[in-house]
Structures are given as structure tokens and as C-alpha cells.
Design an enzyme around this catalytic site. Structure first.
Site, PDB file in Angstrom:
ATOM      1  NE  ARG A 126      -1.556  -1.421   3.599  1.00  0.00           N
ATOM      2  CZ  ARG A 126      -1.854  -1.830   4.764  1.00  0.00           C
ATOM      3  NH1 ARG A 126      -3.345  -2.086   5.299  1.00  0.00           N
ATOM      4  NH2 ARG A 126      -0.919  -2.025   5.571  1.00  0.00           N
TER       5      ARG A 126
ATOM      6  CB  SER B 121      -7.782  -6.093   8.349  1.00  0.00           C
ATOM      7  OG  SER B 121      -7.996  -6.922   7.283  1.00  0.00           O
TER       8      SER B 121
END
Length: 183
Positions: free
Chosen positions: A111, A149
Site C-alpha cells: 500500500r 483490516s
């Protein structure tokens, strides 16, 4: 000219790995649209993609391993290359799970630069333990670079809307584990 026949082995002999088989490991607590994007794009690159759902008690998962496996199988069944994807759980060292599965490539999603620093260390350790296994990095799609998450669970815990991060089914499961109903 002889016709070439292509054969894909489902299980490699002990100690052999196949570079056409990818292994995408993670805790997936819960599986996000970012994870599914990496799985979708990666499944087009390999003959087979194994999604390894790790036990990882150190992360104190909200969902049980069985719930994460079931959730992942449900979510990947909707993907275009679902027939190439297999979901399995593991509670061993990553290198042992990859070898046991006969995969030759570990796939990691990135990311940000921070992810790269950590993942390059993990890749280096994997290379020392298993030089026959390659690691490849796939950059997250721009819309998923802020999705984690851990953040999804925190938003849900604080009564926020997680629908832009996870599917409706995943949101329902997460909210039920937190004692809430999906709206």
C-alpha cells in the site's frame, strides 16, 4: 509438428515448488476490497493461486480461523478466475506452508513505502530460509491504499460505516461479532 500438452500438477512432490503457483498469505481479519483486488489481479498471473489464511494469534483476530476461511472462500468465489483460487489455513512458518503447498512464489500486496520496508525484510528472511521460493510485490490499486483490516475493525468498533472497505456479507459478519447489526 507435435502438439504440446500442458499438465498442471495439483500437488508437487515433497520439496518441489512450482513458480506457476502463487501463495498469497495474510490474516484477512477481515478480508477487504483491497485484499480481493490483489487476489483478483494475482489469480490472472498464475496457473493456481493459494490464499493462505494465517492463524496469527499475535494479532488477536476478531474472527476465528474457520470464519475467516469461510468468508474468504465465499468472497473469492465471486471473482472471475475463481476456479484457479484455493483457500487454505495455516499455523506454521510461512516458508513451511508455501513448501507444503508446492508454491514457488509468495505474493505480497503493497500500500505504501512503509509496507515496502517491512515486506522487503520479510522477503529477505524468506529468501534465506528458502532460496527456491520467489517473492513478488503487487502495488495496491489507488482506491485501496488506505485500507487495512485493523482500520476497518476500528471503524466498526466505533460505529462507523465500513461498507466502502468490505462487502456486505463481510460487514454483516464483522458487525455481528461486535454485537451490532448491519444497517
Amino acid at each position: 509438428m507435435a502438439k504440446l500438452q500442458r499438465v498442471t500438477l495439483l500437488l508437487m512432490p515433497e520439496g518441489r515448488t512450482d513458480p506457476r503457483v502463487g501463495f498469497y498469505p495474510g490474516t484477512f481479519d477481515p478480508v477487504t476490497f483491497g485484499h480481493l483486488d490483489i487476489i483478483d489481479r494475482t489469480s490472472a498471473l498464475f496457473d493456481r493461486l493459494l490464499v493462505g489464511v494465517a492463524v496469527n494469534e499475535g494479532k488477536h483476530p476478531l474472527l476465528t480461523l474457520e470464519e475467516r476461511l469461510e468468508m474468504m472462500r465465499h468472497e473469492v468465489s465471486k471473482l472471475p478466475h475463481a476456479s484457479r483460487i484455493e483457500v487454505l489455513g495455516f499455523d506454521t512458518l510461512l516458508v513451511d506452508a508455501v513448501r507444503k503447498a508446492g508454491a514457488g512464489t509468495v505474493v505480497r500486496g503493497l500500500r505504501s513505502g512503509g509496507d515496502f520496508d517491512f515486506e522487503s525484510q520479510l522477503s529477505g528472511a524468506l529468501r534465506r530460509l528458502a532460496p527456491e521460493i520467489e517473492t513478488v510485490f503487487l502495488l495496491s490499486a489507488e482506491g485501496h491504499r488506505t485500507t487495512a483490516s485493523r482500520i476497518v475493525k476500528e471503524i466498526a468498533r466505533l460505529n462507523g460505516d465500513i461498507s466502502s472497505f468490505v462487502s456486505e456479507d463481510v460487514a454483516s459478519l464483522v458487525l455481528s461479532k461486535l454485537g451490532r447489526r448491519a444497517t
